[in-house]
Design a protein around this motif. Sequence first.
Motif, PDB file in Angstrom:
ATOM      1  N   GLY A 186      29.880 -23.562   0.136  1.00  0.00           N
ATOM      2  CA  GLY A 186      28.786 -23.995  -0.737  1.00  0.00           C
ATOM      3  C   GLY A 186      27.595 -24.501   0.059  1.00  0.00           C
ATOM      4  O   GLY A 186      26.442 -24.222  -0.294  1.00  0.00           O
ATOM      5  N   ALA A 187      27.867 -25.224   1.138  1.00  0.00           N
ATOM      6  CA  ALA A 187      26.786 -25.706   2.001  1.00  0.00           C
ATOM      7  C   ALA A 187      26.044 -24.514   2.621  1.00  0.00           C
ATOM      8  O   ALA A 187      24.815 -24.529   2.725  1.00  0.00           O
ATOM      9  N   LYS A 188      26.788 -23.485   3.005  1.00  0.00           N
ATOM     10  CA  LYS A 188      26.147 -22.273   3.541  1.00  0.00           C
ATOM     11  C   LYS A 188      25.283 -21.593   2.477  1.00  0.00           C
ATOM     12  O   LYS A 188      24.198 -21.093   2.771  1.00  0.00           O
ATOM     13  N   ASP A 189      25.780 -21.563   1.245  1.00  0.00           N
ATOM     14  CA  ASP A 189      24.992 -20.985   0.146  1.00  0.00           C
ATOM     15  C   ASP A 189      23.687 -21.747  -0.052  1.00  0.00           C
ATOM     16  O   ASP A 189      22.631 -21.143  -0.274  1.00  0.00           O
ATOM     17  N   MET A 190      23.770 -23.062   0.028  1.00  0.00           N
ATOM     18  CA  MET A 190      22.571 -23.888  -0.126  1.00  0.00           C
ATOM     19  C   MET A 190      21.591 -23.617   1.023  1.00  0.00           C
ATOM     20  O   MET A 190      20.387 -23.504   0.804  1.00  0.00           O
ATOM     21  N   TRP A 191      22.118 -23.504   2.231  1.00  0.00           N
ATOM     22  CA  TRP A 191      21.263 -23.232   3.385  1.00  0.00           C
ATOM     23  C   TRP A 191      20.595 -21.865   3.255  1.00  0.00           C
ATOM     24  O   TRP A 191      19.420 -21.701   3.567  1.00  0.00           O
ATOM     25  N   ARG A 192      21.365 -20.871   2.790  1.00  0.00           N
ATOM     26  CA  ARG A 192      20.814 -19.525   2.628  1.00  0.00           C
ATOM     27  C   ARG A 192      19.661 -19.536   1.606  1.00  0.00           C
ATOM     28  O   ARG A 192      18.618 -18.926   1.832  1.00  0.00           O
ATOM     29  N   ALA A 193      19.846 -20.245   0.506  1.00  0.00           N
ATOM     30  CA  ALA A 193      18.780 -20.319  -0.504  1.00  0.00           C
ATOM     31  C   ALA A 193      17.549 -21.013   0.069  1.00  0.00           C
ATOM     32  O   ALA A 193      16.412 -20.575  -0.160  1.00  0.00           O
ATOM     33  N   TYR A 194      17.767 -22.070   0.841  1.00  0.00           N
ATOM     34  CA  TYR A 194      16.643 -22.778   1.465  1.00  0.00           C
ATOM     35  C   TYR A 194      15.926 -21.869   2.454  1.00  0.00           C
ATOM     36  O   TYR A 194      14.687 -21.792   2.464  1.00  0.00           O
ATOM     37  N   SER A 195      16.695 -21.157   3.273  1.00  0.00           N
ATOM     38  CA  SER A 195      16.101 -20.238   4.255  1.00  0.00           C
ATOM     39  C   SER A 195      15.322 -19.130   3.568  1.00  0.00           C
ATOM     40  O   SER A 195      14.221 -18.764   4.009  1.00  0.00           O
ATOM     41  N   ALA A 227      30.651 -26.878  -5.774  1.00  0.00           N
ATOM     42  CA  ALA A 227      29.831 -27.635  -6.728  1.00  0.00           C
ATOM     43  C   ALA A 227      29.561 -29.042  -6.199  1.00  0.00           C
ATOM     44  O   ALA A 227      28.442 -29.565  -6.329  1.00  0.00           O
ATOM     45  N   TRP A 228      30.588 -29.646  -5.587  1.00  0.00           N
ATOM     46  CA  TRP A 228      30.421 -30.977  -5.004  1.00  0.00           C
ATOM     47  C   TRP A 228      29.389 -30.939  -3.881  1.00  0.00           C
ATOM     48  O   TRP A 228      28.488 -31.780  -3.832  1.00  0.00           O
ATOM     49  N   ALA A 229      29.503 -29.959  -2.993  1.00  0.00           N
ATOM     50  CA  ALA A 229      28.555 -29.840  -1.881  1.00  0.00           C
ATOM     51  C   ALA A 229      27.139 -29.635  -2.408  1.00  0.00           C
ATOM     52  O   ALA A 229      26.187 -30.241  -1.903  1.00  0.00           O
ATOM     53  N   ALA A 230      26.984 -28.792  -3.426  1.00  0.00           N
ATOM     54  CA  ALA A 230      25.665 -28.529  -3.992  1.00  0.00           C
ATOM     55  C   ALA A 230      25.057 -29.812  -4.555  1.00  0.00           C
ATOM     56  O   ALA A 230      23.870 -30.086  -4.351  1.00  0.00           O
ATOM     57  N   LYS A 231      25.845 -30.602  -5.259  1.00  0.00           N
ATOM     58  CA  LYS A 231      25.342 -31.853  -5.838  1.00  0.00           C
ATOM     59  C   LYS A 231      24.936 -32.838  -4.746  1.00  0.00           C
ATOM     60  O   LYS A 231      23.858 -33.435  -4.803  1.00  0.00           O
ATOM     61  N   VAL A 232      25.799 -32.998  -3.747  1.00  0.00           N
ATOM     62  CA  VAL A 232      25.509 -33.940  -2.659  1.00  0.00           C
ATOM     63  C   VAL A 232      24.243 -33.524  -1.911  1.00  0.00           C
ATOM     64  O   VAL A 232      23.357 -34.345  -1.660  1.00  0.00           O
ATOM     65  N   ILE A 233      24.142 -32.237  -1.577  1.00  0.00           N
ATOM     66  CA  ILE A 233      22.981 -31.752  -0.834  1.00  0.00           C
ATOM     67  C   ILE A 233      21.711 -31.866  -1.682  1.00  0.00           C
ATOM     68  O   ILE A 233      20.665 -32.309  -1.193  1.00  0.00           O
ATOM     69  N   SER A 234      21.796 -31.480  -2.955  1.00  0.00           N
ATOM     70  CA  SER A 234      20.623 -31.549  -3.835  1.00  0.00           C
ATOM     71  C   SER A 234      20.146 -32.980  -4.014  1.00  0.00           C
ATOM     72  O   SER A 234      18.943 -33.257  -3.935  1.00  0.00           O
ATOM     73  N   ASP A 235      21.082 -33.896  -4.262  1.00  0.00           N
ATOM     74  CA  ASP A 235      20.713 -35.298  -4.449  1.00  0.00           C
ATOM     75  C   ASP A 235      20.117 -35.876  -3.170  1.00  0.00           C
ATOM     76  O   ASP A 235      19.113 -36.602  -3.219  1.00  0.00           O
ATOM     77  N   ALA A 236      20.713 -35.553  -2.028  1.00  0.00           N
ATOM     78  CA  ALA A 236      20.193 -36.058  -0.753  1.00  0.00           C
ATOM     79  C   ALA A 236      18.783 -35.535  -0.511  1.00  0.00           C
ATOM     80  O   ALA A 236      17.890 -36.284  -0.096  1.00  0.00           O
ATOM     81  N   ARG A 237      18.571 -34.274  -0.775  1.00  0.00           N
ATOM     82  CA  ARG A 237      17.257 -33.654  -0.571  1.00  0.00           C
ATOM     83  C   ARG A 237      16.194 -34.342  -1.415  1.00  0.00           C
ATOM     84  O   ARG A 237      15.097 -34.657  -0.941  1.00  0.00           O
ATOM     85  N   GLU A 238      16.503 -34.579  -2.669  1.00  0.00           N
ATOM     86  CA  GLU A 238      15.518 -35.213  -3.549  1.00  0.00           C
ATOM     87  C   GLU A 238      15.289 -36.675  -3.175  1.00  0.00           C
ATOM     88  O   GLU A 238      14.158 -37.165  -3.258  1.00  0.00           O
ATOM     89  N   ASN A 239      16.341 -37.370  -2.750  1.00  0.00           N
ATOM     90  CA  ASN A 239      16.178 -38.769  -2.340  1.00  0.00           C
ATOM     91  C   ASN A 239      15.351 -38.883  -1.072  1.00  0.00           C
ATOM     92  O   ASN A 239      14.501 -39.772  -0.955  1.00  0.00           O
ATOM     93  N   VAL A 240      15.566 -37.985  -0.119  1.00  0.00           N
ATOM     94  CA  VAL A 240      14.761 -37.982   1.102  1.00  0.00           C
ATOM     95  C   VAL A 240      13.307 -37.682   0.759  1.00  0.00           C
ATOM     96  O   VAL A 240      12.385 -38.315   1.301  1.00  0.00           O
TER      97      VAL A 240
END
Length: 130
Positions: A31-40, A70-83
């Motif tokens: 999931g973290a890789k999927d998030m990175w791919r979308a960001y890239s 789903a957990w990784a996506a939530k953690v990464i998304s929340d961290a991104r918005e908080n930063v």
Amino acid sequence: MKLSTGIIFCFLILGVSSQRWASFLKEAGQGAKDMWRAYSDMREANYKNSDKYFHARGNYDAAQRGPGGAWAAKVISDARENVQRVTDLFKHGDSGHGVEDSRADQAANAWGRSGKDPNHFRPRGLPDKY
């Protein structure tokens, strides 16, 4: 002793049974890789008004992996918005700049994680590659 306490704590926090922890961690990594791919892809496309699509797509792809994704996506998304909120304070002061955009990003994140079609946010003209 500290290591075993830490592992038990992680199991309790993540809500993972001892039989599923390996698959949960695998899903989270994928999931973290999927998030990175979308960001890239978003950075590469550099296409106007496409950020909500890439937010939704990254969360959708990650959540399709299973609970770990789903957990990784939530953690990464929340961290991104908080930063982003913290960096906005330095750029714009306490003007509220970006608050609405952050809320819209989080709505797109939740949309994708819930399994809804990320193409709902796809802007016209975005190349088919994405």
